[in-house]
Design an enzyme around this catalytic site. Structure first.
Site, PDB file in Angstrom:
ATOM      1  N   CYS A 130       0.806  -1.227   0.000  1.00 15.29           N
ATOM      2  CA  CYS A 130       0.000   0.000   0.000  1.00 15.29           C
ATOM      3  C   CYS A 130       0.838   1.276   0.000  1.00 15.29           C
ATOM      4  O   CYS A 130       0.298   2.367  -0.206  1.00 15.29           O
ATOM      5  CB  CYS A 130      -0.969   0.011   1.181  1.00 15.29           C
ATOM      6  SG  CYS A 130      -2.039  -1.421   1.183  1.00 15.29           S
ATOM      7  N   HIS A 263      -3.077   7.096   2.189  1.00 13.62           N
ATOM      8  CA  HIS A 263      -3.562   5.794   1.747  1.00 13.62           C
ATOM      9  C   HIS A 263      -4.942   5.566   2.347  1.00 13.62           C
ATOM     10  O   HIS A 263      -5.148   5.789   3.547  1.00 13.62           O
ATOM     11  CB  HIS A 263      -2.569   4.709   2.200  1.00 13.62           C
ATOM     12  CG  HIS A 263      -3.090   3.328   2.022  1.00 13.62           C
ATOM     13  ND1 HIS A 263      -3.685   2.912   0.853  1.00 13.62           N
ATOM     14  CD2 HIS A 263      -3.110   2.262   2.859  1.00 13.62           C
ATOM     15  CE1 HIS A 263      -4.055   1.653   0.984  1.00 13.62           C
ATOM     16  NE2 HIS A 263      -3.720   1.230   2.195  1.00 13.62           N
ATOM     17  N   ASN A 293     -10.189  -0.173   0.391  1.00 10.02           N
ATOM     18  CA  ASN A 293      -8.726  -0.072   0.348  1.00 10.02           C
ATOM     19  C   ASN A 293      -8.250  -0.699  -0.959  1.00 10.02           C
ATOM     20  O   ASN A 293      -8.335  -1.911  -1.137  1.00 10.02           O
ATOM     21  CB  ASN A 293      -8.156  -0.813   1.561  1.00 10.02           C
ATOM     22  CG  ASN A 293      -6.634  -0.822   1.597  1.00 10.02           C
ATOM     23  OD1 ASN A 293      -5.974  -0.480   0.615  1.00 10.02           O
ATOM     24  ND2 ASN A 293      -6.074  -1.235   2.725  1.00 10.02           N
TER      25      ASN A 293
HETATM   26  N1  ACO Z   1     -18.244  -7.998  10.507  1.00  8.83           N
HETATM   27  C1  ACO Z   1     -18.660  -8.227  11.770  1.00  8.83           C
HETATM   28  N2  ACO Z   1     -17.820  -8.544  12.771  1.00  8.83           N
HETATM   29  C2  ACO Z   1     -16.494  -8.643  12.459  1.00  8.83           C
HETATM   30  C3  ACO Z   1     -16.004  -8.422  11.160  1.00  8.83           C
HETATM   31  C4  ACO Z   1     -16.932  -8.091  10.160  1.00  8.83           C
HETATM   32  N3  ACO Z   1     -16.575  -7.845   8.886  1.00  8.83           N
HETATM   33  N4  ACO Z   1     -14.654  -8.572  11.173  1.00  8.83           N
HETATM   34  C5  ACO Z   1     -14.315  -8.881  12.446  1.00  8.83           C
HETATM   35  N5  ACO Z   1     -15.430  -8.927  13.213  1.00  8.83           N
HETATM   36  C6  ACO Z   1     -15.526  -9.225  14.632  1.00  8.83           C
HETATM   37  C7  ACO Z   1     -14.374 -10.041  15.153  1.00  8.83           C
HETATM   38  O1  ACO Z   1     -14.596 -11.430  14.923  1.00  8.83           O
HETATM   39  C8  ACO Z   1     -14.397  -9.699  16.628  1.00  8.83           C
HETATM   40  O2  ACO Z   1     -15.410 -10.447  17.235  1.00  8.83           O
HETATM   41  P1  ACO Z   1     -15.189 -11.070  18.717  1.00  8.83           P
HETATM   42  O3  ACO Z   1     -15.004  -9.871  19.605  1.00  8.83           O
HETATM   43  O4  ACO Z   1     -16.442 -11.813  18.946  1.00  8.83           O
HETATM   44  O5  ACO Z   1     -13.957 -11.905  18.602  1.00  8.83           O
HETATM   45  C9  ACO Z   1     -14.841  -8.234  16.640  1.00  8.83           C
HETATM   46  O6  ACO Z   1     -15.456  -7.999  15.373  1.00  8.83           O
HETATM   47  C10 ACO Z   1     -13.680  -7.283  16.814  1.00  8.83           C
HETATM   48  O7  ACO Z   1     -12.657  -7.646  15.889  1.00  8.83           O
HETATM   49  P2  ACO Z   1     -11.331  -6.826  15.811  1.00  8.83           P
HETATM   50  O8  ACO Z   1     -10.427  -7.436  14.782  1.00  8.83           O
HETATM   51  O9  ACO Z   1     -10.804  -6.643  17.197  1.00  8.83           O
HETATM   52  O10 ACO Z   1     -11.919  -5.459  15.274  1.00  8.83           O
HETATM   53  P3  ACO Z   1     -11.198  -4.065  15.199  1.00  8.83           P
HETATM   54  O11 ACO Z   1     -11.938  -3.072  15.964  1.00  8.83           O
HETATM   55  O12 ACO Z   1      -9.720  -4.172  15.416  1.00  8.83           O
HETATM   56  O13 ACO Z   1     -11.411  -3.705  13.666  1.00  8.83           O
HETATM   57  C11 ACO Z   1     -10.181  -3.675  11.609  1.00  8.83           C
HETATM   58  C12 ACO Z   1     -10.845  -4.523  12.667  1.00  8.83           C
HETATM   59  C13 ACO Z   1     -11.250  -2.804  10.943  1.00  8.83           C
HETATM   60  C14 ACO Z   1      -9.552  -4.575  10.577  1.00  8.83           C
HETATM   61  C15 ACO Z   1      -9.134  -2.750  12.265  1.00  8.83           C
HETATM   62  O14 ACO Z   1      -8.260  -3.503  13.068  1.00  8.83           O
HETATM   63  C16 ACO Z   1      -8.330  -2.003  11.261  1.00  8.83           C
HETATM   64  O15 ACO Z   1      -8.841  -1.149  10.564  1.00  8.83           O
HETATM   65  N6  ACO Z   1      -7.007  -2.265  11.162  1.00  8.83           N
HETATM   66  C17 ACO Z   1      -6.165  -1.661  10.181  1.00  8.83           C
HETATM   67  C18 ACO Z   1      -6.338  -2.422   8.934  1.00  8.83           C
HETATM   68  C19 ACO Z   1      -5.741  -1.758   7.748  1.00  8.83           C
HETATM   69  O16 ACO Z   1      -5.730  -0.570   7.634  1.00  8.83           O
HETATM   70  N7  ACO Z   1      -5.231  -2.584   6.853  1.00  8.83           N
HETATM   71  C20 ACO Z   1      -4.722  -2.163   5.614  1.00  8.83           C
HETATM   72  C21 ACO Z   1      -3.283  -1.780   5.690  1.00  8.83           C
HETATM   73  S1  ACO Z   1      -2.721  -1.403   4.138  1.00  8.83           S
HETATM   74  C22 ACO Z   1      -2.071  -2.735   3.299  1.00  8.83           C
HETATM   75  O17 ACO Z   1      -0.883  -2.854   3.178  1.00  8.83           O
HETATM   76  C23 ACO Z   1      -2.977  -3.774   2.677  1.00  8.83           C
END
Ligand code: ACO
Length: 336
Positions: A130, A263, A293
């Site tokens: 990214c 990004h 993304n």
């Molecule tokens: N729908 C519903 N529930 C979900 C989903 C979904 N799509 N995905 C995860 N959950 C659930 C999980 O199972 C978890 O449930 P549990 O508490 O029962 O175990 C709960 O939601 C919380 O999950 P987390 O992973 O802790 O959620 P978080 O608040 O961290 O959000 C996210 C996840 C959105 C991915 C966040 O961590 C984030 O944005 N991280 C950065 C990601 C990013 O920017 N990546 C791209 C980088 S660029 C590249 O190089 C590709």
């Protein structure tokens, strides 16, 4: 006495500037509700509310089976070349950032070159996930300022839908497909003001597609794996540091930034970065809501949308910032 022969050399360009921008999204728009319905059919639960609240994403575009990264890249490139008032024959360098190339080799840049009917100029892919577009812009800037080229096509193009695990709700809702491009050209007046690039390979495992091809077979898992929370924690810190480093190199300050174009991974990361840079949120260009993304394509896609909607104007100071797998990150400060 005869005067000694002198060599007449063309002076190296002092600066580079963006001459035109372009982008292309695949036609198929998939809303959160569409995706939730697809996942529900497999017994996987997600919702528009969860996705919007955690990421700001409302929809993304997915390419059809026959569409490759080079197809999207060529469309974006043609728009950028046209916006610069040029033709493909004016281009003398192609740098293409992608993690989803058409083939193992040759490079997608060479395929784009062939599709645009350009012959002979250097063309290569750059892999920094990214952060790919800010890396590619920095490399093209250096190659122009050292005399290798005068007009570079710098492209970010992805078909990330090909590497998503649609059984993993934690990742498949985050990404989309698309391409963005700029023409970067030699200039007498400043355009790109400062760049700042970094990587930290200790974090390879937090965001990766660990599979590979060997002996005619895929070895390992060829789908995206991510520790979202680890990525989140690292991203906000490094984006602030990199923006500040680029500002310091250019002798500028936070308040000089007219538009922050980071990004487009997650609205919360983007807003967190804007706050750390003390920028009002109306200076933040947001397209993640409609594009998801799109990895290396996200910054040039956002830039092109901001230019074409009239928000970004000639003379504005832009901070472009990337962060992603590797772990890689970087910033480019420029006067548009
Ligand atoms: N729908 C519903 N529930 C979900 C989903 C979904 N799509 N995905 C995860 N959950 C659930 C999980 O199972 C978890 O449930 P549990 O508490 O029962 O175990 C709960 O939601 C919380 O999950 P987390 O992973 O802790 O959620 P978080 O608040 O961290 O959000 C996210 C996840 C959105 C991915 C966040 O961590 C984030 O944005 N991280 C950065 C990601 C990013 O920017 N990546 C791209 C980088 S660029 C590249 O190089 C590709």
């Amino acid at each position: 006495m005869k005067p000694s022969p002198t060599t007449v050399s063309t002076p190296l360009p002092k600066h580079t500037r963006i001459a035109g921008t372009g982008s292309l999204l695949p036609a198929r728009r998939v809303t959160n509700a569409d995706l939730a319905a697809e996942l529900a059919a497999k017994g996987i639960e997600t919702s528009d509310d969860w996705i919007v609240e955690r990421t700001g994403i409302r929809a993304r575009h997915f390419a059809d089976a026959g569409t490759t990264a080079s197809d999207l890249a060529v469309g974006a490139a043609r728009h950028a070349i046209e916006a610069a008032g040029l033709t493909p024959g004016d281009i003398d360098l192609i740098v293409l950032a992608t993690s989803t190339p058409d083939m193992v080799f040759p490079s997608t840049a060479c395929i784009v070159q062939q599709k645009l009917g350009i012959v002979g100029c250097p063309a290569f892919d750059l892999q920094a996930v990214c952060s790919g577009f800010v890396y590619a812009l920095t490399v093209a800037d250096s190659l122009i300022r050292t005399g290798t080229a005068r007009r570079a096509l710098v492209i970010g193009a992805e078909v990330f839908s090909r590497i998503l695990d649609f059984n993993d709700r934690g990742t498949c809702v985050l990404f989309g497909d698309g391409a963005g491009a700029v023409v970067l050209e030699a200039s007498d007046t400043p355009g790109l003001l400062a760049t700042d690039l970094h990587a930290d390979g200790r974090h390879v495992g937090i965001l990766c597609v660990p599979g590979t091809v060997s002996g005619g077979q895929v070895l390992g898992d060829p789908l995206l794996k991510m520790d979202g929370q680890a990525v989140f924690r690292l991203a906000v810190g490094v984006l602030e540091q990199s923006a500040r480093a680029a500002l310091a190199k250019a002798g500028r300050v936070d308040a000089d930034i007219d538009w922050l174009i980071p990004h487009q991974a997650n609205l919360r990361i983007m807003q967190g970065t804007a706050k750390k840079l003390k920028l009002p949120l109306d200076k933040l260009i947001v397209t993640v809501d409609e594009h998801g993304n799109t990895s290396a394509a996200s910054i040039p896609l956002a830039l092109d949308h901001a230019v074409r909607s009239g928000r970004v104007q000639r003379g504005d100071t832009l901070m472009l910032e990337g962060v992603g797998g590797g772990f890689t990150w970087g910033a480019v400060l420029l006067d548009y």
